[in-house]
Design a protein around this motif. Structure first.
Motif, PDB file in Angstrom:
ATOM      1  N   ASN A  92      23.949 -11.332  34.434  1.00  0.00           N
ATOM      2  CA  ASN A  92      24.197 -11.673  35.992  1.00  0.00           C
ATOM      3  C   ASN A  92      25.469 -11.998  35.284  1.00  0.00           C
ATOM      4  O   ASN A  92      26.688 -12.408  36.710  1.00  0.00           O
ATOM      5  N   LEU A  93      27.098 -12.266  34.816  1.00  0.00           N
ATOM      6  CA  LEU A  93      28.204 -12.514  34.022  1.00  0.00           C
ATOM      7  C   LEU A  93      29.293 -11.545  35.210  1.00  0.00           C
ATOM      8  O   LEU A  93      30.107 -12.187  35.141  1.00  0.00           O
ATOM      9  N   GLU A  94      27.867 -10.761  35.433  1.00  0.00           N
ATOM     10  CA  GLU A  94      29.547  -9.225  35.310  1.00  0.00           C
ATOM     11  C   GLU A  94      29.874  -9.727  37.624  1.00  0.00           C
ATOM     12  O   GLU A  94      30.940  -9.510  37.922  1.00  0.00           O
ATOM     13  N   SER A  95      28.974 -10.255  37.156  1.00  0.00           N
ATOM     14  CA  SER A  95      28.817 -10.576  39.405  1.00  0.00           C
ATOM     15  C   SER A  95      29.838 -11.773  40.052  1.00  0.00           C
ATOM     16  O   SER A  95      30.247 -12.420  40.156  1.00  0.00           O
ATOM     17  N   HIS A  96      30.064 -12.149  38.036  1.00  0.00           N
ATOM     18  CA  HIS A  96      30.397 -13.471  38.402  1.00  0.00           C
ATOM     19  C   HIS A  96      32.449 -13.616  37.722  1.00  0.00           C
ATOM     20  O   HIS A  96      32.617 -14.088  38.198  1.00  0.00           O
ATOM     21  N   ILE A  97      32.607 -12.580  37.854  1.00  0.00           N
ATOM     22  CA  ILE A  97      34.015 -11.911  37.037  1.00  0.00           C
ATOM     23  C   ILE A  97      34.460 -11.922  39.089  1.00  0.00           C
ATOM     24  O   ILE A  97      34.492 -11.382  39.765  1.00  0.00           O
ATOM     25  N   GLY A 124      28.177 -18.537  24.582  1.00  0.00           N
ATOM     26  CA  GLY A 124      27.781 -19.436  25.117  1.00  0.00           C
ATOM     27  C   GLY A 124      28.783 -18.011  25.762  1.00  0.00           C
ATOM     28  O   GLY A 124      28.074 -16.782  25.776  1.00  0.00           O
ATOM     29  N   VAL A 125      29.655 -17.741  27.560  1.00  0.00           N
ATOM     30  CA  VAL A 125      30.413 -17.829  27.778  1.00  0.00           C
ATOM     31  C   VAL A 125      31.061 -16.255  26.928  1.00  0.00           C
ATOM     32  O   VAL A 125      31.202 -15.378  27.349  1.00  0.00           O
ATOM     33  N   ILE A 126      32.146 -16.746  25.992  1.00  0.00           N
ATOM     34  CA  ILE A 126      32.210 -16.035  25.550  1.00  0.00           C
ATOM     35  C   ILE A 126      32.076 -15.035  25.183  1.00  0.00           C
ATOM     36  O   ILE A 126      32.593 -13.588  25.065  1.00  0.00           O
ATOM     37  N   GLU A 127      31.047 -15.394  23.934  1.00  0.00           N
ATOM     38  CA  GLU A 127      30.120 -14.471  23.711  1.00  0.00           C
ATOM     39  C   GLU A 127      29.264 -13.160  24.001  1.00  0.00           C
ATOM     40  O   GLU A 127      29.288 -12.395  24.022  1.00  0.00           O
ATOM     41  N   ALA A 128      29.209 -14.142  25.452  1.00  0.00           N
ATOM     42  CA  ALA A 128      27.988 -13.185  26.598  1.00  0.00           C
ATOM     43  C   ALA A 128      29.149 -11.539  26.951  1.00  0.00           C
ATOM     44  O   ALA A 128      28.724 -11.458  27.270  1.00  0.00           O
ATOM     45  N   LEU A 129      30.553 -12.400  26.989  1.00  0.00           N
ATOM     46  CA  LEU A 129      31.787 -11.430  28.018  1.00  0.00           C
ATOM     47  C   LEU A 129      31.874 -10.568  26.450  1.00  0.00           C
ATOM     48  O   LEU A 129      32.633  -9.188  27.201  1.00  0.00           O
ATOM     49  N   ARG A 133      31.843  -7.150  27.568  1.00  0.00           N
ATOM     50  CA  ARG A 133      33.134  -5.717  27.484  1.00  0.00           C
ATOM     51  C   ARG A 133      33.140  -5.665  25.792  1.00  0.00           C
ATOM     52  O   ARG A 133      34.093  -6.687  24.725  1.00  0.00           O
ATOM     53  N   PRO A 134      32.418  -4.899  25.465  1.00  0.00           N
ATOM     54  CA  PRO A 134      32.798  -4.657  23.497  1.00  0.00           C
ATOM     55  C   PRO A 134      33.978  -4.079  23.566  1.00  0.00           C
ATOM     56  O   PRO A 134      33.838  -4.306  21.772  1.00  0.00           O
ATOM     57  N   THR A 135      34.211  -3.292  24.196  1.00  0.00           N
ATOM     58  CA  THR A 135      35.679  -2.473  23.934  1.00  0.00           C
ATOM     59  C   THR A 135      37.058  -3.736  24.012  1.00  0.00           C
ATOM     60  O   THR A 135      38.172  -3.403  23.513  1.00  0.00           O
ATOM     61  N   ALA A 136      36.684  -4.750  25.057  1.00  0.00           N
ATOM     62  CA  ALA A 136      38.052  -5.718  24.592  1.00  0.00           C
ATOM     63  C   ALA A 136      37.978  -6.624  23.289  1.00  0.00           C
ATOM     64  O   ALA A 136      36.748  -7.444  23.358  1.00  0.00           O
ATOM     65  N   ARG A 137      38.630  -6.582  22.190  1.00  0.00           N
ATOM     66  CA  ARG A 137      38.139  -6.732  21.201  1.00  0.00           C
ATOM     67  C   ARG A 137      38.694  -7.971  21.256  1.00  0.00           C
ATOM     68  O   ARG A 137      38.141  -9.542  19.405  1.00  0.00           O
ATOM     69  N   HIS A 138      39.337  -8.437  22.260  1.00  0.00           N
ATOM     70  CA  HIS A 138      40.987 -10.125  21.493  1.00  0.00           C
ATOM     71  C   HIS A 138      40.132 -11.010  22.313  1.00  0.00           C
ATOM     72  O   HIS A 138      41.081 -11.668  22.710  1.00  0.00           O
TER      73      HIS A 138
END
Length: 319
Positions: A92-97, A124-129, A133-138
């Motif tokens: 559900n994290l996508e809907s929280h952006i 946690g949040v950062i691992e979930a994001l 967003r697998p292409t956002a590597r940083h």
């Protein structure tokens, strides 16, 4: 049962965004599951190579460098029960952006979700994001929120953006405003709380913060009354400094603990709010304002209250 895993050799090409970063910091950011002691050991032994040459831990990378990371032995701990419970949050994290572009993400972090793995959680949040967003590597956290606190959380997509935002935090030009429901009638004369705070870590690993006039660090939170209720007061808190549990301790030390605070709370007030259906800490990072590193314009994001927070306000009696 703990398993031993040996990673393969890795070759990492250094992008322009990471030019000037020390090799030890670069590796720690990329190899988060590897203990720092292991990273420094392979650096000292010369097993990490840059452009096929040995380097020192303080070596500063250049764009175009190729980093060779040797095989590393990791001890994989079995997953613990809380992980599976939290996976539904990830979906559900996508809907929280609240905001996203090529430089950064502003997230309305749900309560109960840690900002990073640890304390029995492998995510946690950062691992979930990073999974979303697998292409956002940083992706990197710009700041943190307590696990039980919800609201605006800022994540950088580039190291240059992270550096820029950290500088804004250092200069105190980032403005974070929180909403908190506190016990009793907040004194309108209390517009600023400056009690120094000291962090203690108990043997259990739990962090507890206390007011300590002798050894505490300078701390400042500014307060504004948003709404008075017969049962308590909704206040807006603006932390000038960023100490651990700062708002929670500063409200409690004035006799106005936050609803459902299991560390510094008022048991009677918490029980009263729980009867109204509140089952979480009433502390929410409502707004976040900063200068966007890419556009140079001030960006303000507002995080809506979740149902648990908004519904309890509707049940309170306004004064």
């Amino acid at each position: 049962m703990t398993e031993t895993i040996k990673t393969p050799v890795q070759y990492i090409d250094v992008e322009e965004d990471y030019s000037g970063q020390r090799i030890d910091n670069f590796l720690m950011a990329r190899l988060k599951s590897v203990p720092k002691s292991v990273i420094y050991r392979v650096l000292r032994k010369g097993e990490v190579r840059v452009n096929k040459k040995r380097i020192k831990p303080e070596y500063k990378l250049q764009a175009g460098d190729q980093v060779r990371v040797p095989p590393l032995v990791l001890h994989d701990e079995p997953e613990k029960e809380p992980v599976s419970v939290g996976l539904s949050m990830v979906k559900n994290l996508e809907s929280h952006i609240l905001f996203e572009d090529n430089d950064l993400i502003v997230l309305n972090k749900p309560t109960g979700m840690a900002v990073h793995g640890g304390s029995g959680l492998s995510f946690g949040v950062i691992e979930a994001l990073r999974a979303l967003r697998p292409t956002a590597r940083h992706l990197e956290l710009v700041h943190r929120l307590d696990r039980d606190t919800s609201g605006c959380l800022l994540i950088a997509k580039k190291r240059s953006v992270l550096t820029h935002l950290h500088e804004q935090l250092r200069l105190k030009t980032v403005e974070k405003k929180y909403w908190a429901l506190v016990a009793g009638q907040w004194d309108s004369k209390i517009k600023k709380v400056t009690e120094p705070l000291r962090k203690n870590t108990l043997q259990s690993g739990e962090r507890v913060v206390r007011v300590d006039e002798a050894q505490g660090k300078p701390s400042e939170t500014r307060f504004k009354i948003l709404q008075r209720y017969e049962e308590g007061t909704l206040v807006e808190a603006f932390p000038v400094t960023g100490r651990t549990h700062q708002i929670r301790v500063h409200t409690a030390c004035k006799g106005h603990a936050i609803a459902c605070d299991d560390k510094y709370g008022d048991n009677e007030f918490t029980a009263q709010m729980q009867k109204l259906g509140l089952n979480r800490l009433y502390l929410h990072a409502k707004t976040l304002s900063f200068t966007h590193p890419g556009t140079g314009k001030v960006l303000t994001c507002d995080a809506p209250l979740d149902n648990a927070l908004s519904s309890v306000l509707e049940k309170l009696k306004r004064k």
